[in-house]
Enzyme design. Structure first.
Site, PDB file in Angstrom:
ATOM      1  N   HIS A 189      10.503  -4.694   3.639  1.00  0.00           N
ATOM      2  CA  HIS A 189      11.050  -3.462   3.635  1.00  0.00           C
ATOM      3  C   HIS A 189      11.282  -2.505   4.805  1.00  0.00           C
ATOM      4  CE1 HIS A 189       6.864  -2.239   4.478  1.00  0.00           C
ATOM      5  NE2 HIS A 189       6.875  -1.017   4.461  1.00  0.00           N
ATOM      6  N   HIS A 195      -0.617   4.567  10.117  1.00  0.00           N
ATOM      7  CA  HIS A 195       0.739   4.934  10.042  1.00  0.00           C
ATOM      8  C   HIS A 195       0.908   6.460  10.456  1.00  0.00           C
ATOM      9  CE1 HIS A 195       0.261   2.414   6.508  1.00  0.00           C
ATOM     10  NE2 HIS A 195       1.577   2.209   6.600  1.00  0.00           N
ATOM     11  N   HIS A 211       0.674  -1.212   0.083  1.00  0.00           N
ATOM     12  CA  HIS A 211      -0.039  -0.130   0.099  1.00  0.00           C
ATOM     13  C   HIS A 211       0.912   1.212   0.083  1.00  0.00           C
ATOM     14  CE1 HIS A 211      -0.287  -0.679   4.471  1.00  0.00           C
ATOM     15  NE2 HIS A 211       1.260  -0.060   4.158  1.00  0.00           N
ATOM     16  N   GLU A 262       4.206  -5.484   8.393  1.00  0.00           N
ATOM     17  CA  GLU A 262       3.019  -5.321   8.168  1.00  0.00           C
ATOM     18  C   GLU A 262       2.485  -6.664   7.483  1.00  0.00           C
ATOM     19  OE1 GLU A 262       3.088  -0.703   6.867  1.00  0.00           O
ATOM     20  OE2 GLU A 262       3.430  -2.001   5.211  1.00  0.00           O
TER      21      GLU A 262
END
Ligand SMILES: [Fe+2]
Lengths: 118, 282
Positions: free
Chosen positions: B195, B59, B12, B242
């Site tokens: 990531h 976030h 996303h 995530e």
């Protein structure tokens, strides 16, 4: 705070686990950055960064990290990257710029490093 | 009773919203990423879900560290997309489904999952970008289902374990299948794959681990519950945690699923981007 019974803190080089200890240390810094969600707060910071950092009660080490534009120092001071990304946005820095700043690479070098892992 | 059609996962990344705005789908950098979506579009057009349960991680828009829910469920008539600090144009609000939200909340708490209910919840790129990817023009797509957002904490440790995430999904599946309406539901799991944005290890990507996760999330998600949270940080990167959203999605689908499409591409922004569409056994 020794909590060896938990899944807690194996040493991962180059990685800070943002846990309760870091969240407490970085609270004022992160709160200031969270409030950058509002455009008027971004403008107020840009107009007078020192006064804005004083308003949020940042520690001197946190203020110096911001003056130095030193992302690694901000993280050391409890900054969380999701909130710091909002500060970076004020300076028009992308996540690749921020990645480069932390790893001693230019933006282009950092992008090449990302692509090299394909 | 409601039926779960399947689940869709996707990264996303905020830059995706910008690429969509600028129509960069055929740009050489973006094409390998956007090529993962036409099969998803066709599947959605064929099945036309009535509801979408969007499992994402906030976030730093909907929640701050002053109070950080481990699992939060939206229970609002609509969900506003707001400025995340970058001054990007916000999308119009997404229509909610509060009667389904409260049914899920009742069922989850009865199953001993202690959740936070939210009658107001601003939704960030973690919720919005997948909607734009799956329903082009969202929320102004004629097939846009009404939404229930579910956010799990991956900002601050301790984060949920992979086992808890999968179990949460199982209880969510039970809740959805007991919703007393003839309705079709699709479940999204957004974020990942590997990531890391912060620290000297920024830019870390782990293709081998991602492939292991992609394989097992389809056929043996229980195997993934053996991964500890610190191992997840180490192998997926600090923000690769995530992947928990994928586990939550997977739990809701039940044991038998059919893989309809998969895409994996390095890099988009700082991330190994993954997309997966799993259909439930009818
Ligand atoms: Fe994310």
């Amino acid at each position: 705070m020794a909590q060896h019974s938990h899944d807690y803190h194996i040493d991962i080089p180059g990685t800070t686990v943002f846990d309760g200890r870091m969240a407490m240390k970085g609270y004022a810094l992160n709160k200031m950055c969270y409030d950058f969600n509002r455009a008027e707060n971004r403008e107020a910071f840009k107009a007078d960064p020192e006064a804005w950092m004083e308003k949020y009660g940042l520690r001197e080490e946190q203020r110096q990290a911001i003056r130095d534009n030193d992302i690694l120092a901000m993280i050391e001071e409890g900054g969380n990257i999701y909130y710091l990304a909002k500060l970076a946005g004020i300076f028009k820095l992308s996540v690749q710029d921020v990645g480069g700043m932390q790893t001693g690479r230019t933006r282009e070098e950092f992008q090449a490093f990302l692509a090299s892992q394909a | 009773m409601a039926q779960i059609l399947g689940g869709i996962t996707t990264s996303h990344i905020p830059a995706v919203g910008n690429a969509i705005d600028k129509g960069l789908q055929d740009d050489p950098y973006w094409k390998p990423f956007f090529d993962g979506y036409p099969k998803v579009h066709a599947w959605i057009r064929e099945h036309k879900p009535d509801y979408v349960v969007n499992i994402y991680n906030d976030h730093g828009l909907g929640f701050f560290l002053d109070r950080m829910p481990t699992f939060a469920i939206g229970a609002a008539h609509e969900y506003r997309n707001e400025d995340e600090g970058w001054g990007l144009p916000s999308l119009p609000p997404f229509p909610g489904a509060p009667e389904l939200s409260w049914h899920i909340i009742e069922s989850m708490v009865e199953d001993e999952f202690d959740i936070t209910s939210c009658q107001e919840l601003a939704v960030d790129h973690g919720f919005v970008v997948p909607m734009q990817l799956f329903w082009p023009g969202a929320p102004n797509n004629p097939d846009m289902p009404r939404a229930v957002p579910i956010s799990a904490n991956t900002v601050q440790h301790p984060i949920p374990t992979l086992k808890r995430a999968l179990d949460f999904g199982k209880a969510l599946g039970k809740a959805l299948r007991s919703f007393p309406e003839e309705a079709k539901v699709v479940v999204l799991g957004t974020g990942g794959l590997s990531h890391q944005l912060d620290g000297q290890r920024a830019g870390f990507i782990n293709k081998e681990f991602d492939q292991y996760c992609l394989e097992n999330i389809v056929s043996d998600p229980e195997a993934l519950t053996k991964i500890s949270r610190m191992e997840l940080v180490e192998k997926a990167g600090a923000q690769g945690t995530e992947f928990l959203m994928w586990m939550m999605m997977r739990g809701a689908l039940g044991d038998e699923v059919t893989e309809i499409t998969r895409n994996y591409h390095i890099p988009i922004s700082n991330t190994a981007a993954g997309t997966l569409l799993l259909e439930c056994a009818a």
